[in-house]
Design an enzyme around this catalytic site. Structure first.
Site, PDB file in Angstrom:
ATOM      1  N   SER A  44     -22.576  -7.184 -15.660  1.00  0.00           N
ATOM      2  CA  SER A  44     -23.419  -6.765 -16.780  1.00  0.00           C
ATOM      3  C   SER A  44     -24.884  -6.825 -16.376  1.00  0.00           C
ATOM      4  CB  SER A  44     -23.168  -7.709 -17.967  1.00  0.00           C
ATOM      5  OG  SER A  44     -24.048  -7.399 -19.015  1.00  0.00           O
ATOM      6  N   THR A  67     -21.585  10.862 -22.282  1.00  0.00           N
ATOM      7  CA  THR A  67     -22.790  11.222 -21.523  1.00  0.00           C
ATOM      8  C   THR A  67     -23.427   9.971 -20.918  1.00  0.00           C
ATOM      9  OG1 THR A  67     -23.127  13.064 -23.014  1.00  0.00           O
ATOM     10  CG2 THR A  67     -25.044  12.372 -21.711  1.00  0.00           C
ATOM     11  N   GLN A 108     -21.722 -13.624 -14.961  1.00  0.00           N
ATOM     12  CA  GLN A 108     -22.759 -14.640 -14.729  1.00  0.00           C
ATOM     13  C   GLN A 108     -23.132 -14.762 -13.253  1.00  0.00           C
ATOM     14  OE1 GLN A 108     -24.544 -16.494 -16.883  1.00  0.00           O
ATOM     15  NE2 GLN A 108     -23.557 -15.625 -18.683  1.00  0.00           N
ATOM     16  N   CYS A 162     -21.928 -23.409 -34.680  1.00  0.00           N
ATOM     17  CA  CYS A 162     -21.942 -24.160 -35.940  1.00  0.00           C
ATOM     18  C   CYS A 162     -21.500 -23.273 -37.093  1.00  0.00           C
ATOM     19  CB  CYS A 162     -23.367 -24.621 -36.181  1.00  0.00           C
ATOM     20  SG  CYS A 162     -23.524 -25.799 -37.478  1.00  0.00           S
ATOM     21  N   HIS A 210     -27.819  -6.833 -18.000  1.00  0.00           N
ATOM     22  CA  HIS A 210     -28.869  -7.656 -18.634  1.00  0.00           C
ATOM     23  C   HIS A 210     -28.821  -9.120 -18.200  1.00  0.00           C
ATOM     24  CE1 HIS A 210     -26.670  -9.775 -22.034  1.00  0.00           C
ATOM     25  NE2 HIS A 210     -25.773  -8.873 -21.706  1.00  0.00           N
ATOM     26  N   GLY A 244     -20.670  -6.156 -19.858  1.00  0.00           N
ATOM     27  CA  GLY A 244     -19.597  -7.063 -19.466  1.00  0.00           C
ATOM     28  C   GLY A 244     -18.393  -7.002 -20.409  1.00  0.00           C
ATOM     29  N   THR A 245     -18.660  -6.914 -21.703  1.00  0.00           N
ATOM     30  CA  THR A 245     -17.559  -6.914 -22.673  1.00  0.00           C
ATOM     31  C   THR A 245     -16.638  -5.721 -22.421  1.00  0.00           C
ATOM     32  OG1 THR A 245     -18.940  -8.022 -24.296  1.00  0.00           O
ATOM     33  CG2 THR A 245     -17.036  -6.829 -25.152  1.00  0.00           C
TER      34      THR A 245
HETATM   35  N1  PLP Z   1     -18.511 -12.429 -19.646  1.00  0.00           N
HETATM   36  C1  PLP Z   1     -19.355 -13.469 -19.500  1.00  0.00           C
HETATM   37  C2  PLP Z   1     -18.991 -14.576 -18.570  1.00  0.00           C
HETATM   38  C3  PLP Z   1     -20.556 -13.505 -20.197  1.00  0.00           C
HETATM   39  O1  PLP Z   1     -21.392 -14.546 -20.042  1.00  0.00           O
HETATM   40  C4  PLP Z   1     -20.865 -12.426 -21.080  1.00  0.00           C
HETATM   41  C5  PLP Z   1     -22.086 -12.470 -21.901  1.00  0.00           C
HETATM   42  O2  PLP Z   1     -22.577 -13.525 -22.263  1.00  0.00           O
HETATM   43  C6  PLP Z   1     -19.960 -11.354 -21.179  1.00  0.00           C
HETATM   44  C7  PLP Z   1     -18.791 -11.400 -20.450  1.00  0.00           C
HETATM   45  C8  PLP Z   1     -20.264 -10.182 -22.058  1.00  0.00           C
HETATM   46  O3  PLP Z   1     -21.245  -9.373 -21.433  1.00  0.00           O
HETATM   47  P1  PLP Z   1     -22.113  -8.316 -22.263  1.00  0.00           P
HETATM   48  O4  PLP Z   1     -23.115  -9.092 -23.049  1.00  0.00           O
HETATM   49  O5  PLP Z   1     -22.756  -7.455 -21.229  1.00  0.00           O
HETATM   50  O6  PLP Z   1     -21.165  -7.548 -23.107  1.00  0.00           O
END
Ligand code: PLP
Length: 384
Positions: A210, A248, A190, A333, A212, A72-73
């Site tokens: 994403s 790759t 999500q 925190c 996972h 996702g990132t």
């Molecule tokens: N965007 C959202 C809404 C997420 O909840 C997350 C991960 O918690 C990400 C992006 C990032 O995804 P990844 O962990 O696959 O990099």
């Protein structure tokens, strides 16, 4: 017998056993490089082609519109930076205050890194975390002098929030963006695999996912790019992913992601029904304690953000941890003071509740007995 309760499925999920079985051959036996022309490489290339087709079908896209990423990132960074660093003139990005940091920090980087050519505008979410259509309209139609120099605009609004679960009116927001000449990206990390997604019906230009988060392996995801939407390469190097994302391919993870997504999509209503039932049990069981249930009624199944009055979210998390229950907190925190997360700040919760925020996120492996144990444990901790 299980010795713990995992209720942090919005953070990550258990790998599906069918996905794991499907991955194994590509790790141990058919490990060829998909870019090589011999039969061993062709096997891997074929597996990638089939996985791309499966994933595309799950969101009603075409296979050519799916680009594999590391998660996702990366997908979020690609969509935002591809726009923010493109070579045309002044650009505007419109996003919301409760986006994941993968979007917020990518926006900041665009703003800082390109001699002031990108400006970012933030929509204020309402108290449920929802982006209201009229707020997007007024940001896109602000006075002419403010937009006069702008050559292009990207709107990036997440499909569902990771902390409070709120689902946004994406179809309406995408239409408004297009009516005002802007492109539209949604971070659907999500949502994919948890609610029905049809990219054509939604009308989005880009969508991040994403693996996972939907019982696939970690370190893999994808970016949907609508055919015809502008895109340029993110990683430079080889010609993988149609020359757009070099490196790759991780064949096993791509295959595992496709199996997990297909399985989740086939059971989407059944899983959602079960998770909403667990939510009902939990909320009814906690009745009588002083807390606020954050977010909107329209939310991701199983994602429950609770803020307990005059409590400390970190302390609640650690006490639950000692009882073998994994949840997360809406606040991060540091050693000096408890900071309230940007999402909880944005929905403007009273401070005496905001500090006591935890997120319980059920997944398809959770049962009613898990919900009951969480209720009993929370009651003990909170009334203590
Ligand atoms: N965007 C959202 C809404 C997420 O909840 C997350 C991960 O918690 C990400 C992006 C990032 O995804 P990844 O962990 O696959 O990099």
């Amino acid at each position: 017998m299980k010795h713990y309760i995992y209720a942090d499925n919005a953070a990550t999920t258990k790998l599906d056993s069918d996905a794991f079985e499907a991955m194994k051959p590509y790790l141990l036996d058919d490990y060829g490089n998909a870019s090589q022309p011999y039969f061993f490489g062709k096997k891997a290339a074929h597996a990638i082609k089939e996985a791309r087709k499966t994933i595309a079908e799950c969101i009603n896209a075409s296979p050519e519109e799916i680009f594999f990423t590391s998660g996702g990132t990366e997908s979020d960074n690609w969509a935002v930076k591809c726009f923010g660093f493109s070579s045309t003139g002044i650009r505007h990005i419109v996003t919301s205050k409760i986006e994941h940091h993968a979007v917020l920090n990518a926006c900041k980087q665009c703003e800082m890194g390109d001699s002031g050519k990108t400006d970012v505008f933030y929509i204020v979410n309402d108290k449920t975390g929802t982006v209201l259509a009229e707020d997007l309209v007024s940001i896109l139609q602000r006075p002419r002098e403010a937009v006069a120099s702008c050559e292009s605009t990207l709107v990036s609004v997440m499909f569902a929030n990771n902390e409070i679960g709120t689902i946004q009116p994406i179809k309406e927001l995408a239409r408004i963006a297009h009516d005002n000449g802007a492109l539209f990206h949604t971070d659907a990390v999500q949502a994919v695999g948890h609610v029905k997604i049809d990219v054509k019906d939604l009308g989005v230009d880009y969508l991040s996912a994403s693996s996972h988060k939907f019982n696939g392996p970690k370190g893999i995801g994808f970016l949907y790019v609508r055919k015809g939407a502008p895109i340029h390469s993110f990683h430079n190097g080889g010609a993988q992913e149609n020359g757009m994302r070099a490196g790759t391919e991780d064949v096993a993870s791509i295959v595992g992601m496709a199996v997990a997504l297909k399985k989740n999509c086939e059971a989407i209503e059944e899983n959602a029904g079960k998770l909403y039932q667990l939510e009902r049990i939990l909320l009814e069981g906690l009745n009588g304690l002083d807390f606020v249930h954050n977010g909107s009624n329209n939310h991701i199944p199983g994602n429950i953000s609770l803020s307990f009055k005059n409590k400390d979210g970190e302390a609640l998390l650690h006490r639950l941890d000692l009882m073998g229950i994994c949840v997360s907190t809406g606040s991060a925190c540091d050693s000096v003071k408890t900071q309230i997360s940007h999402v909880i700040q944005a929905i403007d919760l009273q401070e005496d509740y905001a500090k006591g925020t935890i997120r319980i996120s059920f997944g398809k492996s959770n049962s009613e007995s898990d919900a009951i144990l969480i209720i009993e444990s929370l009651k003990k901790i909170v009334s203590n």
